[in-house]
Design an enzyme around this catalytic site. Structure first.
Site, PDB file in Angstrom:
ATOM      1  CG  HIS A 108      59.039 -11.073  82.328  1.00 54.73           C
ATOM      2  ND1 HIS A 108      60.360 -10.996  82.699  1.00 54.73           N
ATOM      3  CD2 HIS A 108      58.736  -9.861  81.808  1.00 54.73           C
ATOM      4  CE1 HIS A 108      60.824  -9.805  82.408  1.00 54.73           C
ATOM      5  NE2 HIS A 108      59.857  -9.073  81.873  1.00 54.73           N
TER       6      HIS A 108
HETATM    7  P1  TYD Z   1      59.786  -7.209  78.250  1.00 54.15           P
HETATM    8  O1  TYD Z   1      61.039  -7.892  78.656  1.00 54.15           O
HETATM    9  O2  TYD Z   1      58.505  -7.983  78.440  1.00 54.15           O
HETATM   10  O3  TYD Z   1      59.656  -5.802  78.999  1.00 54.15           O
HETATM   11  P2  TYD Z   1      59.479  -5.448  80.540  1.00 54.15           P
HETATM   12  O4  TYD Z   1      60.027  -6.551  81.361  1.00 54.15           O
HETATM   13  O5  TYD Z   1      60.205  -4.172  80.710  1.00 54.15           O
HETATM   14  O6  TYD Z   1      58.025  -5.238  80.800  1.00 54.15           O
HETATM   15  O7  TYD Z   1      59.924  -6.749  76.736  1.00 54.15           O
HETATM   16  C1  TYD Z   1      58.936  -5.981  76.076  1.00 54.15           C
HETATM   17  C2  TYD Z   1      59.031  -6.258  74.578  1.00 54.15           C
HETATM   18  O8  TYD Z   1      60.295  -5.812  74.075  1.00 54.15           O
HETATM   19  C3  TYD Z   1      58.904  -7.727  74.227  1.00 54.15           C
HETATM   20  O9  TYD Z   1      58.162  -7.830  73.024  1.00 54.15           O
HETATM   21  C4  TYD Z   1      60.320  -8.163  73.962  1.00 54.15           C
HETATM   22  C5  TYD Z   1      61.016  -6.897  73.488  1.00 54.15           C
HETATM   23  N1  TYD Z   1      62.433  -6.816  73.898  1.00 54.15           N
HETATM   24  C6  TYD Z   1      63.439  -6.983  72.961  1.00 54.15           C
HETATM   25  O10 TYD Z   1      63.177  -7.202  71.763  1.00 54.15           O
HETATM   26  N2  TYD Z   1      64.733  -6.903  73.360  1.00 54.15           N
HETATM   27  C7  TYD Z   1      65.067  -6.666  74.643  1.00 54.15           C
HETATM   28  O11 TYD Z   1      66.292  -6.604  74.981  1.00 54.15           O
HETATM   29  C8  TYD Z   1      64.021  -6.501  75.623  1.00 54.15           C
HETATM   30  C9  TYD Z   1      64.333  -6.240  77.072  1.00 54.15           C
HETATM   31  C10 TYD Z   1      62.719  -6.588  75.194  1.00 54.15           C
END
Ligand code: TYD
Length: 139
Positions: free
Chosen positions: A52
């Site tokens: 992302h």
């Molecule tokens: P995501 O940012 O997609 O994780 P990564 O970049 O590490 O792969 O987040 C994964 C899930 O966690 C998504 O459903 C959103 C949630 N999330 C939160 O609720 N709060 C946060 O601060 C973060 C980073 C993620």
């Protein structure tokens, strides 16, 4: 917002016979105030995280333990960094696509973030990310 705006930032290290401590102060060693800290751990082997980009969020990513790779992509160019030391972090500016891979079993990826969590700040679709960059004429 190009990958050239992203860079490895050394973390201040204070060493004495008891070991090392790393120090990061918002808006001093890093170019933003810290509003959120999160970290990934227990990452299964072969898993990719990220996938992302963010509209506004600035981040510093640090391998607090273990190692992993971060590929950053601004739509024109890509670069991959391997993070493996708690004494440095990768600064990622807004509008950069990222993929995290090759997590070692003990990897802990700590992220210092400029904003509170906001799902509306994400581009989770690569094509939409490229279109937004084009529409905004972001270099
Ligand atoms: P995501 O940012 O997609 O994780 P990564 O970049 O590490 O792969 O987040 C994964 C899930 O966690 C998504 O459903 C959103 C949630 N999330 C939160 O609720 N709060 C946060 O601060 C973060 C980073 C993620």
């Amino acid at each position: 917002m190009r990958i050239s705006n992203c860079k490895m930032i050394p973390v201040q290290k204070i060493t004495d016979p008891r070991g090392d401590i790393g120090v990061i102060e918002g808006e001093r060693q890093i170019p933003f105030a810290i509003n959120r800290i999160y970290y990934s751990y227990n990452t299964p082997q072969g898993i990719a995280r990220g996938g992302h980009a963010h509209k506004k969020l600035q981040q510093l990513m640090i391998a607090m333990a273990g190692s992993f790779d971060i590929m950053i992509d601004d739509g024109n160019a890509q670069k991959t960094y391997t993070l493996s030391q708690p004494c440095q972090g990768l600064y990622i500016c807004p509008m950069i696509w990222r993929e995290l891979t090759n997590f070692s079993p003990d990897a802990i990826c700590m992220v210092l973030a400029s904003e509170y969590y906001d799902e509306d700040d994400y581009f989770r679709d690569y094509k939409q990310f490229l279109e937004a960059k084009k529409a905004l004429a972001i270099p």
